[in-house]
Write an enzyme that holds these catalytic residues in place. Structure first.
Site, short mmCIF file in Angstrom:
data_model
loop_
_atom_site.label_atom_id
_atom_site.label_comp_id
_atom_site.label_asym_id
_atom_site.label_seq_id
_atom_site.Cartn_x
_atom_site.Cartn_y
_atom_site.Cartn_z
N GLU A 271 42.68 50.29 55.01
CA GLU A 271 41.60 51.25 54.82
C GLU A 271 40.44 50.85 55.71
OE1 GLU A 271 40.54 51.88 50.71
OE2 GLU A 271 42.54 51.28 50.07
N ARG A 444 49.50 39.17 46.58
CA ARG A 444 48.28 39.04 47.37
C ARG A 444 48.01 37.56 47.66
NH1 ARG A 444 42.42 41.56 45.56
NH2 ARG A 444 41.10 40.42 47.02
N LYS A 454 35.53 43.45 49.43
CA LYS A 454 34.57 44.11 50.32
C LYS A 454 33.23 44.30 49.63
CE LYS A 454 38.42 46.53 52.50
NZ LYS A 454 39.16 47.79 52.59
#
Length: 733
Positions: A271, A444, A454
């Site tokens: 993204e 992850r 983020k």
């Protein structure tokens, strides 16, 4: 009442009450298990033995193609399939043979139906395994890994009962070793994990040094760890667990193969609303590396579906980081390019009665076993009109959503169409009769003492805790590049971590070890002094400065030399001199000379010059050839006629391992900041060999660590970031 009946049924199959209640929460699993049990009762009667019940539960929870339920239950109920290995083989068979009819002869052969393993065969297989390991068994006795013996016996007798093999191993080992002694009961010291990490480290290093690529290293790490995901061959998507097969599947796969020619195709879909971090490096290595290792191609596909948070700099930075890690996308694509197609598919779902417009709010959709939407059965024409109104912006945010009519594996009902993942993704492709590629989910990668969210990095920037996304104390890829981490080291680290389903949290020092391995072979040596002390050589052996040849890599002088001046005035580290040294101090002191690295000279203290405050300002020394007397206890680095530079020394940004864990840091991650995470040395000195260095050039400053030139450098002054120290700091492990 139905729930109580199901609870009673499930416990009668051998499930604990807690497991039965958990099963009831998943309506899809519950329905499939009820159907399996009901069919089995037609053969076995109302009472089903526990062994058969557990097999039925395993079948219901693992079978994805529900068309095969009745077929497999018949084999379990008739006791033709009566062990876990047989069930696993049966599930694999139906997954890899989705077309009707099933070849029952081939099926039974592959699943061991009718195979009888005698006690004598088990005895012989276990005896052979014990004989192969007899010397080690006699030494280690009951500390020996008995699972190895059982595994070797099972490899010979694939369809043997596991409990029978274990009992035979126990009996034969007891016969060989006798009863356990007191020493056998002592807990064995565990070194396996450390040994594995060391093996990984050496293997990864050896593979890279032998010229193999990072993706080959990745594949090797997967094999070593034994937890790697298993991938299907092109065109065999249906062999993937969870893949849904429809009457159109094989034709769609055939069309896909005609387009791709059987080529492996992967994609990395970030993204563009932030900078990539160390976890993304794992995904990049996985997607690009797997494609490269299989002569395939990988697409960089921007998931640009949230324009409010997307910025042009993020698109550019992502492309830069992929290239920095050594990968070139076959093509860069954008999800937004397919909005018209996605809209058309959404309309088609509504027309087929498989989706509807819903007005429930987000909080009403949370959790499992929620009540069906009151708008689930609204007319198709009405949903089409409302969906067109959604496209034209006639509803405020969250006032209307398009939901798909399905119950997911976890029991969640009717997910929102534009939040597609996992089983709903397969359902969506199949509902529209379009080709369904496979998505693999893997754990992850996280690091201790770090945050990679983020949102939280934005908070760090906003509060001034860090300068920007590329602050070298962060673990974004731009930050790691600025700090001086080589891309090869990051790829090697990802190889050591491997690709596993479980979430992985690693210690930063393991990443730093990979950095040292690479920089030790690639960063030329130079000398720098951080806190300088002026030294005057009163009997300097020449009328002018001497040119000293310094090897770029002392361990391999074939890699060349650089030249530095050696003049009557040199500068050493202030910590390399002590007027009153403590025991064990080996550097310059009264009566204790030291060598100057690479010069061939030894200096000896003659006079200490102090300022008005009593602080040492300079030293006067004499020098002699190193071979003209006793060898000194130490050799120290130095600079002469140096360049002044700025050096930035970094420590961990957070004080605790898990700064986001409220139990470890109750005040939140911003309260856990290490106020000493950055120390700037404004007037450090470095030898002139680095005068032409450019941003991101890397050096080893002898005895100090590895350093990289920062982009803040300008013509008048170089700026260096310390990448890592020369050795791991045991206080930080």
């Amino acid at each position: 009442m139905a729930a109580l009946d199901s609870l009673s049924l499930f416990t009668s199959l051998g499930l604990s009450e807690q497991k039965a209640r958990e099963t009831l929460k998943n309506s899809a699993l519950s329905a499939q298990l009820r159907e399996a049990a009901t069919q089995a009762q037609q053969t076995l009667g109302s009472t089903i033995d526990k062994a058969t019940g557990i097999l039925l539960y395993g079948l219901a929870s693992r079978l994805r193609d529900t068309r095969r339920l009745s077929f497999l239950v018949s084999y379990i109920a008739s006791k033709k399939i009566h062990t876990e290995p047989q069930l696993s083989a049966a599930l694999e068979y139906v997954r890899s043979h989705p077309l009707d009819p099933i070849d029952t002869v081939d099926f039974e052969r592959e699943c061991g139906v009718g195979v009888i393993v005698t006690p004598e065969q088990i005895e012989e297989a276990v005896e052979a395994a014990i004989n192969r390991h007899r010397p080690q068994l006699l030494v280690e006795r009951y500390h020996f890994n008995m699972g190895l013996l059982m595994g070797e016996a099972r490899a010979v007798l694939k369809w043997a009962d596991g409990k029978m093999i274990k009992n035979e191993v126990d009996m034969q080992v007891l016969h060989l070793l006798g009863p356990k002694l007191e020493a056998d009961l002592e807990k064995k010291f565990k070194v396996a994990k450390a040994r594995l990490e060391e093996t990984d480290r050496r293997t990864a290093k050896d593979v890279v040094e032998n010229g193999e690529t990072a993706d080959q290293t990745l594949s090797l790490m997967e094999q070593l760890r034994g937890e790697a995901l298993k991938f299907h061959k092109p065109g065999e998507n249906y062999k993937t667990p969870g893949y849904v097969v429809t009457p159109h599947t094989m034709n769609l796969l055939k069309q896909h193969l005609e387009i791709t020619g059987g080529q492996v195709r992967t994609r990395f879909p970030p993204e563009p609303n932030g900078i990539l971090h160390i976890g993304h490096a794992k995904a990049i290595n996985f997607n690009f590396g797997y494609a490269k290792a299989n002569n395939g191609i990988c697409f960089l596909r921007f998931d640009d579906t949230n324009p409010e948070k997307e910025e042009a700099k993020f698109f550019t930075a992502i492309c830069d980081m992929v290239a920095w890690l050594g990968y070139t996308p076959y093509k860069v694509t954008y999800a937004s390019d397919y909005f018209d197609q996605l809209y058309a598919w959404a309309v088609e779902l509504i027309r087929r009665g498989l989706a509807y417009v819903c007005h429930q709010r987000g909080e009403e959709l949370k959790g499992h076993n929620t009540l069906p939407s009151p708008w689930r059965d609204r007319p198709m024409e009405e949903s089409l009109l409302l969906f067109e109104a959604m496209r034209k912006g006639k509803f405020s945010e969250g006032e209307a959503t398009l939901r798909m009519k399905l119950v997911m594996e976890d029991g969640k009902m009717d997910p929102v169409a534009y939040r597609v993942k996992r089983s709903s993704y397969f359902w969506l492709c199949n509902a529209l009769d379009v080709y369904c590629p496979v998505q693999w989910e893997y754990g992850r990668l996280n690091l201790h003492y770090a945050v990679v969210s983020k949102r939280k990095i934005l908070q760090l920037v906003a509060t001034g805790a860090v300068r920007d996304w590329d602050d070298p104390r962060l673990f974004t890829l731009t930050a790691l590049r600025r700090r001086g981490f080589p891309p090869e080291a990051i790829n090697n680290f990802c190889a050591r971590v491997g690709v596993t389903v479980a979430q992985t949290t690693m210690e930063p020092h393991l990443l730093e070890a990979c950095v040292r391995d690479v920089l030790n072979d690639t960063a030329p040596r130079a000398m720098a002094v951080l806190e300088s002390l002026r030294v005057i050589i009163t009997n300097f052996p020449a009328a002018k400065s001497l040119d000293i040849q310094v090897p770029n890599f002392p361990a391999d002088e074939t890699k060349g030399f650089h030249q530095v001046p050696f003049a009557p005035i040199v500068f050493i580290e202030r910590t390399d001199f002590k007027e009153e040294p403590e025991p064990g101090f080996k550097r310059l002191a009264w009566g204790q000379p030291v060598g100057l690295r690479h010069t061939g000279y030894v200096i000896e203290l003659q006079h200490v010059v102090k300022g008005p405050s009593g602080c040492v300002e300079s030293l006067e020394v004499t020098c002699r050839r190193a071979d003209a007397g006793e060898k000194p206890k130490a050799f120290i680095h130095w600079v002469s006629q140096p360049l002044m530079c700025e050096v930035r020394l970094y420590e961990r940004l957070f004080q605790h391992k898990n700064p986001e864990d409220p139990t470890e840091v109750p005040g939140g991650f911003l309260s856990d900041l290490n106020l000493a995470s950055l120390h700037v040395v404004d007037a450090a000195l470095v030898d002139c060999s680095v005068a032409l260095a450019k941003p991101f050039d890397k050096f080893q400053f002898e005895r100090l660590g590895y350093f990289s030139v920062d982009p803040d450098s300008h013509q008048g002054k170089l700026v260096f970031n310390r990448t890592v120290t020369l050795k791991e700091d045991p206080g930080k492990v």
